[in-house]
Design a protein around this motif. Structure first.
Motif, mmCIF file in Angstrom:
data_model
loop_
_atom_site.group_PDB
_atom_site.id
_atom_site.type_symbol
_atom_site.label_atom_id
_atom_site.label_comp_id
_atom_site.label_asym_id
_atom_site.label_seq_id
_atom_site.Cartn_x
_atom_site.Cartn_y
_atom_site.Cartn_z
ATOM 1 N N TYR A 315 0.879 -1.172 0.000
ATOM 2 C CA TYR A 315 0.000 0.000 0.000
ATOM 3 C C TYR A 315 0.907 1.209 0.000
ATOM 4 O O TYR A 315 1.648 1.438 0.959
ATOM 5 N N GLN A 316 0.911 1.980 -1.082
ATOM 6 C CA GLN A 316 1.682 3.231 -1.070
ATOM 7 C C GLN A 316 0.772 4.375 -1.477
ATOM 8 O O GLN A 316 0.164 4.369 -2.558
ATOM 9 N N CYS A 317 0.700 5.344 -0.593
ATOM 10 C CA CYS A 317 -0.118 6.531 -0.876
ATOM 11 C C CYS A 317 0.734 7.775 -0.694
ATOM 12 O O CYS A 317 1.784 7.736 -0.042
ATOM 13 N N VAL A 318 0.269 8.864 -1.295
ATOM 14 C CA VAL A 318 0.868 10.167 -1.009
ATOM 15 C C VAL A 318 -0.292 11.103 -0.683
ATOM 16 O O VAL A 318 -1.360 11.017 -1.293
ATOM 17 N N VAL A 319 -0.056 11.951 0.305
ATOM 18 C CA VAL A 319 -1.105 12.851 0.791
ATOM 19 C C VAL A 319 -0.542 14.278 0.758
ATOM 20 O O VAL A 319 0.616 14.479 1.128
ATOM 21 N N PRO A 320 -1.327 15.258 0.268
ATOM 22 C CA PRO A 320 -0.783 16.619 0.181
ATOM 23 C C PRO A 320 -0.316 17.141 1.545
ATOM 24 O O PRO A 320 -0.876 16.766 2.587
ATOM 25 N N GLN A 321 0.679 18.011 1.500
ATOM 26 C CA GLN A 321 1.327 18.470 2.721
ATOM 27 C C GLN A 321 0.326 19.030 3.743
ATOM 28 O O GLN A 321 0.435 18.785 4.933
ATOM 29 N N ALA A 322 -0.664 19.785 3.235
ATOM 30 C CA ALA A 322 -1.586 20.467 4.153
ATOM 31 C C ALA A 322 -2.337 19.475 5.041
ATOM 32 O O ALA A 322 -2.651 19.778 6.195
ATOM 33 N N SER A 323 -2.629 18.281 4.500
ATOM 34 C CA SER A 323 -3.390 17.321 5.309
ATOM 35 C C SER A 323 -2.525 16.153 5.777
ATOM 36 O O SER A 323 -3.041 15.180 6.349
ATOM 37 N N ALA A 324 -1.200 16.245 5.543
ATOM 38 C CA ALA A 324 -0.335 15.075 5.781
ATOM 39 C C ALA A 324 -0.306 14.642 7.254
ATOM 40 O O ALA A 324 -0.431 13.448 7.541
ATOM 41 N N ALA A 325 -0.140 15.579 8.173
ATOM 42 C CA ALA A 325 0.051 15.177 9.573
ATOM 43 C C ALA A 325 -1.179 14.429 10.112
ATOM 44 O O ALA A 325 -1.041 13.287 10.599
ATOM 45 N N VAL A 390 -7.242 8.289 2.688
ATOM 46 C CA VAL A 390 -6.444 8.907 1.613
ATOM 47 C C VAL A 390 -7.335 9.777 0.730
ATOM 48 O O VAL A 390 -6.993 10.913 0.379
ATOM 49 N N ARG A 391 -8.510 9.267 0.382
ATOM 50 C CA ARG A 391 -9.448 10.024 -0.461
ATOM 51 C C ARG A 391 -9.839 11.324 0.221
ATOM 52 O O ARG A 391 -9.802 12.398 -0.375
ATOM 53 N N ALA A 392 -10.201 11.228 1.519
ATOM 54 C CA ALA A 392 -10.655 12.424 2.247
ATOM 55 C C ALA A 392 -9.533 13.457 2.353
ATOM 56 O O ALA A 392 -9.791 14.666 2.392
ATOM 57 N N ALA A 393 -8.281 12.974 2.360
ATOM 58 C CA ALA A 393 -7.147 13.901 2.501
ATOM 59 C C ALA A 393 -6.697 14.453 1.144
ATOM 60 O O ALA A 393 -5.737 15.218 1.076
ATOM 61 N N GLY A 394 -7.347 14.027 0.055
ATOM 62 C CA GLY A 394 -6.959 14.517 -1.277
ATOM 63 C C GLY A 394 -5.701 13.847 -1.795
ATOM 64 O O GLY A 394 -4.996 14.398 -2.653
ATOM 65 N N GLY A 395 -5.414 12.637 -1.302
ATOM 66 C CA GLY A 395 -4.196 11.937 -1.723
ATOM 67 C C GLY A 395 -4.473 10.946 -2.838
ATOM 68 O O GLY A 395 -5.565 10.912 -3.409
ATOM 69 N N ARG A 396 -3.480 10.123 -3.141
ATOM 70 C CA ARG A 396 -3.668 9.091 -4.162
ATOM 71 C C ARG A 396 -2.728 7.910 -3.930
ATOM 72 O O ARG A 396 -1.760 8.000 -3.183
ATOM 73 N N LEU A 397 -3.052 6.801 -4.621
ATOM 74 C CA LEU A 397 -2.255 5.573 -4.510
ATOM 75 C C LEU A 397 -1.349 5.441 -5.731
ATOM 76 O O LEU A 397 -1.615 6.019 -6.781
ATOM 77 N N TYR A 398 -0.287 4.635 -5.571
ATOM 78 C CA TYR A 398 0.729 4.487 -6.611
ATOM 79 C C TYR A 398 0.383 3.275 -7.486
ATOM 80 O O TYR A 398 0.445 2.134 -7.003
ATOM 81 N N PRO A 399 0.069 3.479 -8.773
ATOM 82 C CA PRO A 399 -0.279 2.330 -9.629
ATOM 83 C C PRO A 399 0.796 1.233 -9.647
ATOM 84 O O PRO A 399 0.469 0.051 -9.756
ATOM 85 N N ALA A 400 2.081 1.604 -9.531
ATOM 86 C CA ALA A 400 3.156 0.596 -9.588
ATOM 87 C C ALA A 400 3.055 -0.407 -8.450
ATOM 88 O O ALA A 400 3.636 -1.489 -8.514
ATOM 89 N N LYS A 401 2.343 -0.035 -7.378
ATOM 90 C CA LYS A 401 2.277 -0.908 -6.204
ATOM 91 C C LYS A 401 0.882 -1.501 -6.042
ATOM 92 O O LYS A 401 0.644 -2.238 -5.106
ATOM 93 N N ASP A 402 -0.013 -1.146 -6.931
ATOM 94 C CA ASP A 402 -1.424 -1.367 -6.630
ATOM 95 C C ASP A 402 -2.019 -2.631 -7.249
ATOM 96 O O ASP A 402 -1.698 -2.996 -8.376
ATOM 97 N N ALA A 403 -2.938 -3.264 -6.474
ATOM 98 C CA ALA A 403 -3.717 -4.368 -7.029
ATOM 99 C C ALA A 403 -5.167 -4.285 -6.542
ATOM 100 O O ALA A 403 -5.909 -5.248 -6.664
ATOM 101 N N HIS A 404 -5.554 -3.118 -5.975
ATOM 102 C CA HIS A 404 -6.920 -3.097 -5.434
ATOM 103 C C HIS A 404 -7.697 -1.800 -5.690
ATOM 104 O O HIS A 404 -8.919 -1.778 -5.549
#
Ligand SMILES: Cc1cc2nc3c(=O)[nH]c(=O)nc-3n(C[C@H](O)[C@H](O)[C@H](O)COP(=O)(O)OP(=O)(O)OC[C@H]3O[C@@H](n4cnc5c(N)ncnc54)[C@H](O)[C@@H]3O)c2cc1C
Length: 438
Positions: A315-325, A390-404
């Motif tokens: 599971y790899q996600c990235v979340v924008p800085q403003a909502s990261a913490a 992740v969705r609520a924080a405006g983030g996204r998942l990495y397709p290279a790692k994803d199967a779901h």
């Protein structure tokens, strides 16, 4: 017939038949033959993607590994031209003795250059150099039934941009020209300190990232309460003196796949606890060969087998800085509650350097990556909860790692998908793309 190919997580377990081509000149005919016989295919590098993005919808892949030659190198400028099936390890083996290094490298040196472009991979220096695609000067692209194209920022620009992070769907990248970075030594000067919680991670990242080329943190994903987010922060820079040595670490190997995963709550908790305690509470300087610094997991060949026959998902996600913490705190709480996760979860700040790629994963924010043994609970309970955060924080998942990931989440997070779809070579289709788009 050669052994079936899989993705790194071995989930979904869809064996692929690999069609190899040894010479660049034979590639157009080879592509015609595979498409003629099977109607559709997908380029496959070295299968270091975890999920289904490197799996063809037809289960017939164009295996690129045999195209592994260095074509040209200018050691005065650090510009190299390579066949796309060469691995990053093979590039380093010729570049390091000449005083050059990869500008960006993921956590495995067994990825190919073609795979690194098609996933627009990032490394521990994303905050300084952005993604791999920023350092690609040009590449050759072969689309079924069309003449070979050279793509660069000023030549076939739409296909250049769509193929960087283009998940192998725009054509076969058969060669690439890359700008390397100069180094004086192959060693890395490091500074390591452990942190007690997430707030300390963000403070260290704010203080140290701007002063170091590489920055990453390993966290204990099972720690709870006041310890949530405790971990080890590591920064590094290319050493200014030392030797130019290609890594020759002896590799260990997991010889076979056990029937069930060897990763369980007990082993995870014990390892994470031990790892955290083994690191210094005061900042400690050190020097490391580049292999253990960049590629700790590559030391153990076939380590993916320890997850047993059912495989695993990252599971790899990235979340924008403003909502990261708050988002990272919530994600870690959800993971610790589930009592699942990996030995070493990776937390890292991504910078704001734009990629030329249409569908590049990183965004200015914080990324979290960790592995989970495959299970029904993972699919039905854990991932849906993480996805909500992740969705609520405006983030996204990495397709290279994803199967779901759901099609709706993908299309929402990557609005440029329609531009990629418009430029897709109709004869190329992956299991990932058919899952999220069709
Ligand atoms: C231990 C480990 C650590 C990792 N760490 C990181 C990390 O830090 N950062 C990161 O970004 N990723 C990381 N990854 C993921 C990995 O770097 C990427 O998935 C990479 O793209 C794999 O390259 P590959 O050559 O194995 O390609 P594959 O996995 O075989 O294919 C990946 C994609 O590239 C396409 N492709 C492959 N070759 C070509 C070609 N010649 N032309 C066109 N398309 C092609 C395929 O169709 C597929 O869509 C890690 C993976 C592992 C196993």
């Amino acid at each position: 017939m050669s052994a079936p190919l899989y993705s790194w997580g071995r989930f979904p377990r869809s064996p692929q038949r690999g069609h190899s081509c040894v010479w660049l000149d034979d590639l157009p005919e080879h592509l015609d033959r595979v498409i003629g016989d099977h109607r559709s295919s997908l380029p496959y590098g070295n299968g270091r993607s975890y999920g289904d993005s490197c799996l063809a919808a037809s289960d017939q892949v164009l295996h690129m590994r045999s195209l592994d030659r260095l074509i040209e190198a200018d050691w005065a400028t650090g510009v190299i031209k390579v066949e796309a099936g060469i691995t990053l390890a093979e590039v380093l083996a010729v570049a390091i003795p000449q005083g050059w290094f990869l500008p960006v490298t993921p956590g495995t040196q067994f990825a190919t250059v073609g795979g690194a472009i098609a996933n627009d991979v990032h490394g521990k220096n994303h905050h300084v150099r952005g993604t791999f695609g920023r350092h690609v000067l040009s590449f050759g692209l072969l689309r079924h039934g069309q003449p070979e194209l050279t793509c660069a920022p000023d030549s076939n620009a739409p296909l250049f941009s769509a193929s960087i992070g283009g998940l192998g769907l725009t054509g076969i990248i058969h060669w690439a020209q890359i700008q390397l970075i100069p180094i004086r030594a192959s060693q890395i000067d490091t500074s390591t300190v452990r942190f007690a919680n997430l707030a300390e991670f963000f403070a260290l990242s704010a203080e140290l990232d701007d002063h170091h080329e590489y920055s990453v943190a390993w966290i204990d994903c099972l720690a709870k309460g006041a310890d949530t987010g405790r971990g080890v922060f590591i920064v590094g820079d290319h050493a200014q003196y030392g030797s130019l040595e290609v890594g020759q670490r002896k590799k260990l190997s997991v010889p076979l796949t056990p029937p069930v995963s060897l990763i369980n709550r007990l082993s995870l908790s014990a390892f994470n606890n031990l790892y955290w305690r083994a690191h210094p509470s005061q900042r400690t300087r050190g020097r490391s060969a580049y292999e253990p610094f960049f590629y700790p997991l590559d030391r153990i060949l076939h380590w993916n087998r320890i997850y047993g026959r059912r495989g695993f998902q990252q599971y790899q996600c990235v979340v924008p800085q403003a909502s990261a913490a708050p988002a990272m705190a919530e994600l870690l709480r959800a993971i610790a509650d589930a009592g699942q996760g990996s030995f070493l979860a990776v937390l890292k700040r991504c910078g704001d350097l734009r990629s030329p790629g249409l569908l590049s994963f990183p965004m200015s924010g914080t990324s979290l990556a960790l592995d989970f043994p495959q299970s029904e609970q993972l699919e039905n309970v854990v991932f849906p909860r993480l996805d909500d955060i992740v969705r609520a924080a405006g983030g996204r998942l990495y397709p290279a790692k994803d199967a779901h990931m759901s099609g709706a989440d993908f299309r929402q997070a990557y609005p440029a998908w329609e531009r990629l779809e418009a430029l897709r070579d109709p004869s190329l289709m992956s299991r990932f793309w058919s899952r999220v788009i069709l």
